[in-house]
Design an enzyme around this catalytic site. Structure first.
Site, mmCIF file in Angstrom:
data_model
loop_
_atom_site.group_PDB
_atom_site.id
_atom_site.type_symbol
_atom_site.label_atom_id
_atom_site.label_comp_id
_atom_site.label_asym_id
_atom_site.label_seq_id
_atom_site.Cartn_x
_atom_site.Cartn_y
_atom_site.Cartn_z
ATOM 1 N N ARG A 106 -20.242 -16.182 -12.621
ATOM 2 C CA ARG A 106 -18.777 -16.055 -12.816
ATOM 3 C C ARG A 106 -18.369 -14.788 -13.572
ATOM 4 N NH1 ARG A 106 -18.650 -21.781 -14.096
ATOM 5 N NH2 ARG A 106 -18.223 -22.902 -12.170
ATOM 6 N N LYS A 128 -10.824 -1.781 -8.014
ATOM 7 C CA LYS A 128 -10.999 -2.374 -6.680
ATOM 8 C C LYS A 128 -12.491 -2.482 -6.391
ATOM 9 C CE LYS A 128 -6.849 -0.995 -4.119
ATOM 10 N NZ LYS A 128 -6.336 -0.159 -3.027
ATOM 11 N N GLU A 170 -9.504 13.490 -1.986
ATOM 12 C CA GLU A 170 -8.710 12.559 -2.804
ATOM 13 C C GLU A 170 -7.955 13.317 -3.906
ATOM 14 O OE1 GLU A 170 -8.159 9.496 -2.006
ATOM 15 O OE2 GLU A 170 -9.800 8.976 -0.655
ATOM 16 N N LYS A 208 -4.315 9.133 -11.171
ATOM 17 C CA LYS A 208 -4.574 7.805 -10.588
ATOM 18 C C LYS A 208 -4.422 6.728 -11.655
ATOM 19 C CE LYS A 208 -7.333 4.772 -7.877
ATOM 20 N NZ LYS A 208 -8.463 4.456 -7.036
ATOM 21 N N GLU A 218 -1.545 -3.443 -6.734
ATOM 22 C CA GLU A 218 -0.979 -2.882 -5.511
ATOM 23 C C GLU A 218 0.159 -3.724 -4.928
ATOM 24 O OE1 GLU A 218 -3.900 -0.723 -3.098
ATOM 25 O OE2 GLU A 218 -2.807 -1.409 -1.341
ATOM 26 N N ARG A 222 1.278 1.465 -6.311
ATOM 27 C CA ARG A 222 -0.118 1.847 -6.053
ATOM 28 C C ARG A 222 -0.347 2.178 -4.583
ATOM 29 N NH1 ARG A 222 -5.729 -0.692 -8.505
ATOM 30 N NH2 ARG A 222 -7.110 0.622 -7.264
ATOM 31 N N ASN A 226 -2.441 5.278 -0.753
ATOM 32 C CA ASN A 226 -2.919 5.095 0.624
ATOM 33 C C ASN A 226 -2.440 6.191 1.563
ATOM 34 O OD1 ASN A 226 -4.220 2.720 -0.104
ATOM 35 N ND2 ASN A 226 -2.370 1.504 0.198
ATOM 36 N N HIS A 229 -4.470 7.347 4.545
ATOM 37 C CA HIS A 229 -5.546 6.370 4.725
ATOM 38 C C HIS A 229 -5.321 5.386 5.870
ATOM 39 C CE1 HIS A 229 -6.980 8.022 0.991
ATOM 40 N NE2 HIS A 229 -8.009 7.212 0.952
ATOM 41 N N HIS A 233 -8.470 5.927 7.801
ATOM 42 C CA HIS A 233 -9.482 4.858 7.814
ATOM 43 C C HIS A 233 -9.858 4.481 9.234
ATOM 44 C CE1 HIS A 233 -9.456 2.586 3.714
ATOM 45 N NE2 HIS A 233 -10.427 3.460 3.800
ATOM 46 N N HIS A 248 -15.889 10.102 4.288
ATOM 47 C CA HIS A 248 -14.575 9.504 4.019
ATOM 48 C C HIS A 248 -13.485 10.574 3.868
ATOM 49 C CE1 HIS A 248 -11.591 6.738 2.451
ATOM 50 N NE2 HIS A 248 -11.436 7.530 1.398
HETATM 51 N N1 GLY Z 1 -8.232 4.128 -3.297
HETATM 52 C C1 GLY Z 1 -6.919 3.653 -3.435
HETATM 53 C C2 GLY Z 1 -6.745 2.735 -4.591
HETATM 54 O O1 GLY Z 1 -7.606 2.632 -5.450
HETATM 55 O O2 GLY Z 1 -5.733 2.083 -4.670
#
Ligand code: GLY
Length: 343
Positions: A106, A128, A170, A208, A218, A222, A226, A229, A233, A248
């Site tokens: 956990r 993330k 990025e 960031k 998000e 946030r 994107n 992306h 993506h 990427h």
């Molecule tokens: N890579 C985009 C984010 O971390 O929200």
């Protein structure tokens, strides 16, 4: 700009030592792949008391099977909730190591030591954590902040130039969405992989960090991260099944040109800004033969940016400013592809 409290830009060896002596961990393991074991582990002098868990490098290994392997190793090592996992590597190691640590008993402590520019500037910031599932990128995951992230530019010298260029996309994106001044500074110089990245890294991580602080999960702001992306993506995923895989950042550079074009029609980006960003990105990344929308359009459907059956885009209104949850007619995506091809 806000460097998050859990992020240190500096010498990983001394920061890690300090962190470990300030906390009591019953066991520590470091997660590496064959590349970071060979090139980064010797630089980090992590200590003889630290167990090594090795996985195979590459996005294709960011799977549940690899997680099972790591959980098993941690179990064999009798690691507990009071143990520490150090993730030494790029985005795959950070994402997967963080996911594994967050779910093991956990949740246990973990430190990310990102060794690529891409991971330092993006993946390690903002909590993330995810693995891929049945060909869908980052499909299973959670939000959880590492106890500590150490961005140490000494590791960048272990990377091929192409990797650095990928991470740089990025940094460009951060400027385009929220840092006009930074964009003017970037534009002054051609891309140089050998440069000292510390100052740019600090600015980009700070940018960031401030976005993520305002909107950690998000819900709104946030989503500006994107930009480039949604289409980027899908193109990256399309090329995964070919012999011409794109890194990427290389796919995101294409995505930024395509979504820059969409921005001129949907969110008011001036045509002159589109021309400038397109030229800069083509000068830096070159041009790729991209497929028609019918070849990768299906891949847009599963994107996590979507809601209510709609494909969502983050689009620029000017350089340094970005709107999110924008919808786009399919005909415009065809036009964007034609624009890129005719550049
Ligand atoms: N890579 C985009 C984010 O971390 O929200």
């Amino acid at each position: 700009m806000h460097i998050p409290d859990n992020v240190v830009i500096g010498d990983s060896l001394s920061v890690l030592k300090e962190f470990r002596s300030a906390n009591t961990f019953d066991r520590t393991a470091v997660l590496v792949d064959e590349n970071t074991r060979a090139h980064c582990l010797p630089k980090s002098e992590i200590g003889d008391d630290v167990a090594i868990i090795e996985i195979r490098s590459g996005e294709e290994n960011k799977t549940l099977e690899t997680c099972t392997h790591i959980w098993q190793q941690m179990t064999d090592l009798k690691m507990s909730r009071k143990s520490l996992l150090i993730n030494l590597g790029g985005g795959v190691i950070g994402d997967m190591g963080g996911f594994v640590a967050s779910t093991y008993k956990r949740g246990m402590s973990f430190v990310n030591v990102p060794t690529t520019l891409l991971a330092q500037v993006d993946a390690s910031i903002g909590g993330k954590l995810a693995i891929d599932f049945n060909g869908l990128k980052n499909h299973i995951g959670i939000f959880r902040e590492p106890n500590l992230v150490i961005c140490d530019t000494q590791y960048l010298s272990t990377l091929p130039d192409r990797e650095i260029r990928s991470g740089f996309a990025e940094i460009v994106k951060h400027c385009l969405i929220r840092d006009k001044e930074g964009w003017y500074q970037l534009k002054q110089e051609a891309f140089d992989p050998q440069k000292d990245w510390s100052t740019i890294l600090e600015r980009s991580v700070g940018l960031k960090g401030s976005v993520v602080k305002e909107d950690p999960e998000e819900q709104g702001l946030r989503k500006i991260l994107n930009f480039g992306h949604t289409l980027g993506h899908a193109i990256e995923t399309y090329f995964l099944d070919t012999n011409d895989r794109l890194l990427h950042g290389e796919a995101i550079a294409i995505g930024m040109i395509l979504e820059g074009y969409l921005s001129t029609h949907v969110s008011g980006l001036p045509e002159s800004d589109l021309q400038t960003l397109t030229k800069y990105l083509l000068d830096t990344y070159g041009k790729v033969e991209i497929p028609d929308l019918k070849a990768f359009g299906q891949l847009l459907i599963h994107d996590k940016k979507n809601a209510g059956g709609k494909v969502n885009y983050s689009l620029l209104s000017e350089i340094g400013s970005c709107f999110w949850d924008q919808q786009v007619e399919t005909s415009l995506i065809h036009e964007a592809i034609a624009f890129y091809r005719n550049c």
